[in-house]
Design a protein around this motif. Structure first.
Motif, PDB file in Angstrom:
ATOM      1  N   PRO A 136       1.095  43.541  38.466  1.00 51.71           N
ATOM      2  CA  PRO A 136       1.765  44.190  37.326  1.00 51.71           C
ATOM      3  C   PRO A 136       1.518  43.506  35.986  1.00 51.71           C
ATOM      4  N   GLU A 139      -1.758  44.533  34.598  1.00 52.42           N
ATOM      5  CA  GLU A 139      -1.628  45.899  34.098  1.00 52.42           C
ATOM      6  C   GLU A 139      -0.974  45.910  32.719  1.00 52.42           C
ATOM      7  N   ALA A 140       0.053  45.072  32.536  1.00 50.16           N
ATOM      8  CA  ALA A 140       0.729  45.008  31.242  1.00 50.16           C
ATOM      9  C   ALA A 140      -0.193  44.478  30.153  1.00 50.16           C
ATOM     10  N   HIS A 144      -3.917  50.222  32.484  1.00 51.07           N
ATOM     11  CA  HIS A 144      -3.517  50.777  33.770  1.00 51.07           C
ATOM     12  C   HIS A 144      -4.746  51.296  34.525  1.00 51.07           C
ATOM     13  N   ARG A 231      -1.420  42.623  21.736  1.00 51.87           N
ATOM     14  CA  ARG A 231      -0.485  43.625  22.254  1.00 51.87           C
ATOM     15  C   ARG A 231       0.519  43.949  21.167  1.00 51.87           C
ATOM     16  N   GLU A 233       3.392  45.092  21.201  1.00 53.58           N
ATOM     17  CA  GLU A 233       4.793  44.746  21.472  1.00 53.58           C
ATOM     18  C   GLU A 233       5.120  43.292  21.164  1.00 53.58           C
ATOM     19  N   LEU A 272       6.078  40.245  27.556  1.00 59.57           N
ATOM     20  CA  LEU A 272       5.290  41.423  27.865  1.00 59.57           C
ATOM     21  C   LEU A 272       5.579  41.903  29.274  1.00 59.57           C
ATOM     22  N   GLY A 273       5.649  40.955  30.205  1.00 57.98           N
ATOM     23  CA  GLY A 273       5.985  41.315  31.578  1.00 57.98           C
ATOM     24  C   GLY A 273       7.361  41.918  31.690  1.00 57.98           C
ATOM     25  N   ARG A 276       7.359  45.511  30.425  1.00 48.54           N
ATOM     26  CA  ARG A 276       6.776  46.420  31.389  1.00 48.54           C
ATOM     27  C   ARG A 276       7.756  46.713  32.509  1.00 48.54           C
ATOM     28  N   ALA A 277       8.443  45.660  32.988  1.00 48.81           N
ATOM     29  CA  ALA A 277       9.395  45.862  34.069  1.00 48.81           C
ATOM     30  C   ALA A 277      10.551  46.762  33.642  1.00 48.81           C
TER      31      ALA A 277
END
Length: 277
Positions: A136, A139-140, A144, A231, A233, A272-273, A276-277
């Motif tokens: 994951p 992916e973040a 994807h 990124r 974000e 970031l993780g 995403r979660a």
């Protein structure tokens, strides 16, 4: 065309690329009159390496010759190859003599389990840079892979054809050059492999940037380094990366991105993780 012929042709391509980079004055020769093409002439390089022009010409033409190690040493010296390029020259010549084993691109179940429990971005790459498995956090950071067809899940295809992936790389051409070097080494070792042919063929059609970088024939294929991702974000994230071979020779590799513990980059990666979660 047989695999042996393809290996010989790849050896010739490498020799031509390296010869074109040398100027007469680089090797103590007078430039002489006007030259039709850049670099040394074939007969000049043959003279420097101590072999006949005819034999060297057959090597560049991809004809089936089996140079000795001493001759390869002489060519490496005449071409001013560095250590990595010299290893590549010997690997190409060895492939002509022996052929190459069939690669295995299976991802062991234990490796898939490991990916899911790792607290840092990681994914598994085939020799041709296909993304075979990921976690994951990867992916973040990268995007994807599951959103594209399996045959399009390739790092180079994404870098050169997906604007979103390209925008995530702060120094895009450095990224691309490193991955091209990896693929170049793989294709040189097994030029008849259909996956390598497919990836290079598609990118050659779709990307002028790829054609330009591919023609440079850079073989400095790294196994570790540093990358900067962008990124929206969280901002820029600087990570160190390294590859680790998985069981199978040749076979897939595990690529892992890590940030310095306690650093601002590690905090951005954690955020970031979490997002995403």
């Amino acid at each position: 065309m047989t695999s042996e012929h393809l290996h010989a042709r790849e050896l010739g391509t490498f020799l031509r690329a390296r010869r074109s980079r040398l100027r007469p004055q680089d090797v103590g020769l007078e430039p002489g009159g006007r030259r039709k093409v850049p670099g040394l002439r074939r007969e000049e390089l043959a003279l420097l390496a101590g072999l006949s022009t005819d034999y060297y010409q057959r090597m560049e033409q991809g004809r089936q010759v089996r140079p000795s190690d001493d001759l390869l040493d002489a060519l490496a010296a005449a071409l001013h190859l560095d250590d990595e390029e010299r290893r590549h020259l010997f690997a190409l010549a060895d492939a002509v003599r022996r052929g190459t084993p069939e690669p295995q691109d299976e991802v062991p179940a234990a490796t898939r389990h490991l990916l899911q429990v790792m607290g840092t971005p990681a994914f598994v790459l085939s020799r041709h840079l296909d993304v075979l498995a990921w976690n994951p956090l990867a992916e973040a950071l990268l995007g994807h892979p599951a959103r594209v067809r399996p045959e399009q899940r390739n790092l180079l295809l994404a870098l050169f054809t997906d604007p979103d992936v390209r925008s995530r790389c702060a120094h895009w051409e450095t990224f691309a050059t490193q991955y091209i070097s990896m693929l170049r080494a793989t294709v040189a070792a097994d030029p008849s492999h259909p996956r390598g042919t497919a990836v290079v063929g598609e990118l050659s059609i779709r990307s002028a940037d790829f054609r330009r970088l591919w023609d440079q024939y850079d073989v400095q294929a790294p196994v570790r380094g540093r990358k900067v991702f962008v990124r929206e974000e969280v901002g820029e994230i600087t990570v160190d990366w390294a590859t680790y071979p998985l069981p199978g020779s040749p076979g897939p590799v595990l690529m892992v991105y890590t940030a310095e513990p306690g650093s601002a980059d590690a905090e951005r990666l954690r955020r970031l993780g979490a997002l995403r979660a």
